[in-house]
Structures are given as structure tokens and as C-alpha cells.
Scaffold this motif. Structure first.
Motif, short mmCIF file in Angstrom:
data_model
loop_
_atom_site.label_atom_id
_atom_site.label_comp_id
_atom_site.label_asym_id
_atom_site.label_seq_id
_atom_site.Cartn_x
_atom_site.Cartn_y
_atom_site.Cartn_z
N VAL A 359 0.83 -1.21 0.00
CA VAL A 359 0.00 0.00 0.00
C VAL A 359 0.87 1.26 0.00
O VAL A 359 0.62 2.21 -0.76
N ILE A 360 1.88 1.27 0.84
CA ILE A 360 2.77 2.43 0.92
C ILE A 360 3.47 2.65 -0.41
O ILE A 360 3.66 3.80 -0.85
N LEU A 361 3.86 1.58 -1.08
CA LEU A 361 4.46 1.68 -2.41
C LEU A 361 3.54 2.44 -3.36
O LEU A 361 3.97 3.35 -4.08
N ARG A 362 2.26 2.08 -3.39
CA ARG A 362 1.31 2.73 -4.29
C ARG A 362 1.08 4.18 -3.92
O ARG A 362 0.94 5.05 -4.79
N PHE A 363 1.02 4.46 -2.63
CA PHE A 363 0.87 5.84 -2.16
C PHE A 363 2.03 6.70 -2.65
O PHE A 363 1.82 7.82 -3.17
N GLU A 364 3.23 6.21 -2.52
CA GLU A 364 4.41 6.97 -2.94
C GLU A 364 4.42 7.19 -4.45
O GLU A 364 4.78 8.27 -4.93
N LEU A 365 4.01 6.17 -5.22
CA LEU A 365 3.97 6.31 -6.67
C LEU A 365 2.90 7.30 -7.11
O LEU A 365 3.10 8.08 -8.05
N GLU A 366 1.75 7.27 -6.44
CA GLU A 366 0.69 8.23 -6.77
C GLU A 366 1.16 9.66 -6.53
O GLU A 366 0.90 10.57 -7.35
N LEU A 367 1.83 9.88 -5.42
CA LEU A 367 2.37 11.21 -5.14
C LEU A 367 3.36 11.63 -6.23
O LEU A 367 3.33 12.78 -6.70
N GLU A 372 4.46 15.02 -10.72
CA GLU A 372 5.17 14.95 -11.99
C GLU A 372 6.66 14.65 -11.82
O GLU A 372 7.50 15.08 -12.61
N LYS A 373 6.97 13.88 -10.77
CA LYS A 373 8.35 13.44 -10.58
C LYS A 373 8.66 12.26 -11.49
O LYS A 373 9.83 12.01 -11.81
N ILE A 374 7.62 11.53 -11.88
CA ILE A 374 7.77 10.43 -12.83
C ILE A 374 6.66 10.51 -13.87
O ILE A 374 5.62 11.12 -13.63
N THR A 375 6.87 9.88 -15.01
CA THR A 375 5.85 9.81 -16.05
C THR A 375 5.19 8.44 -16.03
O THR A 375 5.69 7.50 -15.42
N VAL A 376 4.06 8.32 -16.72
CA VAL A 376 3.39 7.04 -16.83
C VAL A 376 4.29 6.01 -17.49
O VAL A 376 4.33 4.84 -17.09
N ALA A 377 5.06 6.43 -18.49
CA ALA A 377 5.96 5.51 -19.18
C ALA A 377 7.01 4.93 -18.24
O ALA A 377 7.47 3.80 -18.42
N GLU A 378 7.39 5.71 -17.22
CA GLU A 378 8.41 5.26 -16.27
C GLU A 378 7.82 4.43 -15.12
O GLU A 378 8.56 3.86 -14.32
N LEU A 379 6.51 4.37 -15.07
CA LEU A 379 5.84 3.74 -13.93
C LEU A 379 6.22 2.27 -13.71
O LEU A 379 6.52 1.88 -12.57
N PRO A 380 6.24 1.42 -14.74
CA PRO A 380 6.62 0.02 -14.50
C PRO A 380 8.00 -0.13 -13.88
O PRO A 380 8.19 -0.93 -12.95
N GLN A 381 8.96 0.64 -14.36
CA GLN A 381 10.31 0.55 -13.82
C GLN A 381 10.36 1.04 -12.38
O GLN A 381 10.99 0.42 -11.51
N CYS A 382 9.69 2.16 -12.12
CA CYS A 382 9.66 2.71 -10.75
C CYS A 382 8.98 1.75 -9.79
O CYS A 382 9.41 1.59 -8.64
N TRP A 383 7.92 1.11 -10.27
CA TRP A 383 7.21 0.10 -9.47
C TRP A 383 8.17 -1.02 -9.07
O TRP A 383 8.27 -1.39 -7.90
N ASN A 384 8.87 -1.55 -10.07
CA ASN A 384 9.77 -2.68 -9.83
C ASN A 384 10.91 -2.31 -8.88
O ASN A 384 11.31 -3.10 -8.02
N GLU A 385 11.42 -1.09 -9.02
CA GLU A 385 12.51 -0.64 -8.14
C GLU A 385 12.04 -0.54 -6.69
O GLU A 385 12.75 -0.95 -5.76
#
Length: 500
Positions: A359-367, A372-385
Motif C-alpha cells: 500500500v505504501i508503495l502505491r501511495f508513494e507512486l501516486e504522489l 510529476e516526478k515520474i511519467t506514466v511511461a516510467e511507472l513500470p520501472q519505478c514500481w519494480n525498483e
């Protein structure tokens, strides 16, 4: 004054019906609707959303509310409570244009279909354009609402009234390292090193029978609810006496359908038990927050259904229905099996300890996306990291990573944090319940859940929106959100299981 009161009560009732219609259409889309029906279904849902929103923000409705608010000292307590809460909701809704609501509804309806296809084909690029549109709409929404502080507060407040980014960053910032520390101690223990996953696959008919027994023991009334199948389990309410839950019999993971059914039944019991009577079809007959709602499902799923007394009762049931598959599985074996700590990719299949890290992972990614610290295209990589950092595992596919949840396809930004909030609330409520009911573990071992149902009805269900989530927890538990209670609960349970 009578004319204005009659008008607002009539509007609330009809708006409740609009909500039921939309819920029914949404439920059908996720269960039985033919795949090619998605285009027109999106138009149907967007039309219902627009019509309902136009009723909420109409000048006539608002003028009646303002008139009643000015005469509040002459209203009955019930009417005054309803007018005050309804006026707050209407003033917030009036900030959002109907055209925006319709556009969001249509965008998310199409996005859900795209998400299903992307998930099935393990192809994030099929969903990415839809998610980009949704994020832009979420930013527009923040601009319309403009709550103080972080823009994300405007999204969060829709699900957890009064909650802010600052509060969550502090709470989650303290919780995350403690969960990682507990996980490290467990994964380096001798018991963990020797544990083997319990591999069993019950037949669909066996799963259905066990889920049916479970719902009967939980006293979910069959004449007011039903259980169906969907890709992602959920609960939805069409009317006071019509609540639908779903599960999935094909998911991997030990007893996945059984525990998802417990979880959704916890939601359903709350929906059916919510304050009615003179508040029926009013703004008060609703949950004060999704955190409180989630506390009900998490309490049943984890504090009850993963407890040793629960398996004292249910182990023989499993052995009777699936004797060959469950051979040698006594209550002790079951208790250890359903509480195995094993970092996994899928949130809904995560163990009790690691769940909040998902849950905390998703919260941080949503923020990060809103900022606009990350783009949608970068989301899979950021998720995995992040999941590698949190849990020490890395998804091999987007289906077991960034595409696993349907929430973003529905535009539900700000929703995920309520899962962790609800988990913490559940630990606080359960602690208080056991303090007041010292013999409850024995009753659970007999399959008797009446006391917990009655207690939840008295301390949670009955309030509806008469109180905020924070007020309910403080009144019942003597303090507000406190992750320390959850951490203590985890340590007492899992350190014993893993001999730490």
C-alpha cells in the motif's frame, strides 16, 4: 421550511437510486457483461454520473439547503445534522463541472476494459494512454477542489475525510521501516529458512462450498446479498437490501478465494449494518471513510480468519470437504500455513505482515505521478525498483507488477492509503474488542461470531456519518490512528510463529 425539507429528502432518495443504478451497471460490467458491451456501457455510466451530479449541484437544491442552514436553530436535531453534512458535500461537488464528471466516468469506463486487456496480455502500453488521461483529469480535479496543502489532499479527502499527505507521510514514514525490520528478522530466522509453501489447489466446487459455509457462519444474509466471480474481488451496494460481493476461484495463492470472500463479506456486513431508520436514504446512512470500511474487512480477514481459534473450527470443515487434498492438515498446520510470511508480488495475496508495504508503495507512486516526478511511461520501472527495495523481490511481468490492480483504471487516486489506514484501525478495534470480551477466542473456536457482529454494530456500524472515522476510533479505542498498536500485534503474533 417544510417545502425545503421535503425537497432535500426527495432529492437524497432519488440520488441514492441513481447510485444504485450506477452500481448495478458497474457490477454487471465486471461480472457478466459481454466484452464488446464496454463502449455503450461507458456511455450509460457517464450519463448516470452526469445526471446525478447535475442534481447535486443544481441551484434549486443548493438554495433549499442554504435556506435550511439559515434556519438551523429551528430544525430538529436529525434535520440539522443532515442539512449540515449535505451542505458540505454539495458545496464540494459544486466546485466540479458536470462535463468533467461525465468525461471522467467515460474515460475510466473505457480504461477498465483496456486495463483488463493489458493485464491479460501483459502489455502495459495498452493501458498507459488511458492512465495518462486519467492522471490529467485527477490534476484537474485537484485544481477544482483546492484543499489546503498538497494537491493530493483533495484526492485523499474523498476517501478519508480530514486525512492529509503530511499525516500519512509521518505515519507511513514510521511504519515502513518497522515492517521492513520485522520482515528481516523473520526471513533470517531458522523457522523461515525451513518453511515450505503449502501447495494445494482445491476444486472450484470445493471452494464454492467452503465459501458458502463461511458466509453462513459470518451471518451474511443470503436474501440481502450474493456472491459472484470477477477478475478482481470487490463489494458494491445497489440498495439497503442488495449488496453484491465477488471472488475469484482461479487466482494463485493458498485459499485465495476463501480469504477474499472473508474480506468482501466484512465490507458487506458493514454496508448492510449501516445506520438506517430515520436516516435511510440520506447522506448520513453511509461510511464516514474508506479507512473505516476497510477496517471491517481486514478485521475479519486477518484478526479473525487467520487466528488459531478460527482454524480450530474450520480445519475439520476443510478436511471433510476435501479429504484427499487436506490430509494431515490439523488446526496447528492450518494456522501456520495461512500465516506464512512470504514476500509476494500481488497485493491481494500478500501476507498480513507485508501487505501495508504494498500500500505504501502505491501511495508513494501516486504522489510522484501527481507531483510529476515520474511519467506514466516510467511507472513500470519505478514500481519494480520500489518493490525490490521494500520486499527484496522483482516482478518478471507487468501483470504481476504495475497492472495487478484495477483501481487506477477507475480513477481512484487517493484510495490506496485507506487500505493501510483500515488495517491499522482494525488492529485497534480488535485490541479493544478482546479487552471487553475475554472469552471470545473460545467462541470463535466454536464458529460463533455473534459477539463480534454485535460489538461492531454497536461501536462502528450504528454511527454511519454521524461521526468522522477519527471520532469513531477515538470514542471506541480511546485514541486516534496509531500504527504502534498494529506493530505490537504483528510482533506478538509473528515472532512467536517464527521463534524470533
Amino acid at each position: 421550511m417544510k417545502e425545503s425539507l421535503d425537497f432535500i429528502y426527495k432529492e437524497q432518495k432519488e440520488l441514492s437510486h441513481f447510485g444504485g443504478i450506477a452500481a448495478l451497471l458497474g457490477w454487471d460490467q465486471m461480472t457478466y457483461m459481454p466484452q464488446k458491451g464496454s463502449g455503450e456501457r461507458a456511455e450509460q455510466l457517464s450519463m448516470i454520473s452526469r445526471l446525478a451530479h447535475e442534481r447535486v449541484i443544481s441551484d434549486e437544491f443548493y438554495n433549499h439547503l442554504k435556506k435550511l442552514d439559515e434556519l438551523s436553530n429551528t430544525l430538529t436535531e436529525k434535520d440539522r445534522i443532515i442539512v449540515t453534512k449535505l451542505k458540505e458535500d454539495v458545496e464540494k461537488a459544486r466546485k466540479v463541472p458536470s462535463a468533467f464528471v461525465e468525461k471522467m466516468s467515460k474515460t475510466t469506463s473505457l480504461a477498465y476494459t483496456a486495463w483488463e486487456e493489458a493485464r491479460e496480455k501483459n502489455k502495459f502500453s495498452l493501458f498507459a494512454p488511458h492512465l495518462e488521461k486519467i492522471i490529467e483529469l485527477e490534476k484537474q480535479y485537484c485544481d477544482y477542489i483546492k484543499l489546503p496543502g498538497h494537491p493530493y489532499n483533495s484526492l485523499l479527502d474523498d476517501y478519508e475525510e480530514g486525512m492529509t499527505v503530511d499525516i500519512l507521510r509521518k505515519e507511513f514514514g514510521a511504519l515502513r521501516p518497522q515492517l521492513v525490520e520485522i520482515l528481516k528478522k523473520i526471513t533470517t530466522s531458522a523457522v523461515y529458512q525451513k518453511q515450505q509453501p503449502v501447495k494445494m489447489k482445491l476444486g472450484v466446487d470445493q471452494q464454492k462450498e467452503l465459501c458458502s459455509i463461511l458466509l453462513k457462519q459470518m451471518k451474511l444474509p443470503a436474501d440481502r446479498s450474493r456472491l459472484d466471480v470477477s477478475t478482481h474481488p470487490f463489494t458494491t451496494t445497489m440498495a439497503d437490501d442488495d449488496v453484491r460481493i465477488t471472488t475469484n476461484y482461479e487466482r494463485e495463492g493458498l485459499l485465495s478465494s476463501f480469504f477474499s470472500t472473508v474480506h468482501e463479506a466484512g465490507h458487506a456486513l458493514y454496508e448492510l449494518g449501516l445506520l438506517k431508520g430515520e436516516y435511510k436514504n440520506t447522506v448520513i446512512s453511509d461510511a464516514p471513510s474508506l479507512g473505516i470500511h476497510e477496517s471491517q474487512s481486514r478485521l475479519w480477514e486477518n484478526m479473525i480468519a487467520r487466528s488459531k481459534p478460527f482454524w480450530t473450527y474450520f480445519a475439520p470443515m476443510f478436511n471433510k470437504i476435501a479429504p484427499d487434498i487436506c490430509k494431515g492438515m490439523n488446526k496447528e498446520v492450518w494456522y501456520h500455513a495461512v500465516n506464512q510470511v512470504r514476500p509476494s508480488f500481488i497485493r491481494v495475496e500478500a501476507d498480513e505482515l507485508t501487505y501495508c508495504l504494498h500500500v505504501i508503495l502505491r501511495f508513494e507512486l501516486e504522489l510522484d505521478l501527481i507531483e510529476e516526478k515520474i511519467t506514466v511511461a516510467e511507472l513500470p520501472q519505478c514500481w519494480n525498483e520500489k518493490i525490490t527495495d521494500f520486499l527484496g523481490i522483482t516482478p518478471k511481468t507487468d501483470t504481476e507488477g504495475v497492472l495487478q490492480d484495477m483501481h487506477w483504471s477507475g480513477g481512484d487516486f487517493g484510495y490506496f492509503p485507506t487500505y493501510a489506514i483500515g488495517t491499522i484501525y482494525a488492529s485497534q478495534l480488535f485490541k479493544q474488542f478482546l479487552k471487553e470480551h475475554t472469552t471470545m477466542r473460545k467462541k470463535i473456536s466454536q464458529g460463533n461470531f455473534t459477539a463480534i457482529l454485535n460489538w461492531l454494530s454497536e461501536h462502528v456500524y450504528q454511527y454511519g456519518r454521524l461521526m468522522t472515522a477519527d471520532e469513531i476510533i477515538k470514542k471506541t479505542c480511546g485514541e486516534g490512528l496509531n500504527s504502534k498498536v498494529f506493530v505490537t500485534y504483528l510482533k506478538e503474533k509473528y515472532y512467536l510463529l517464527y521463534e524470533v
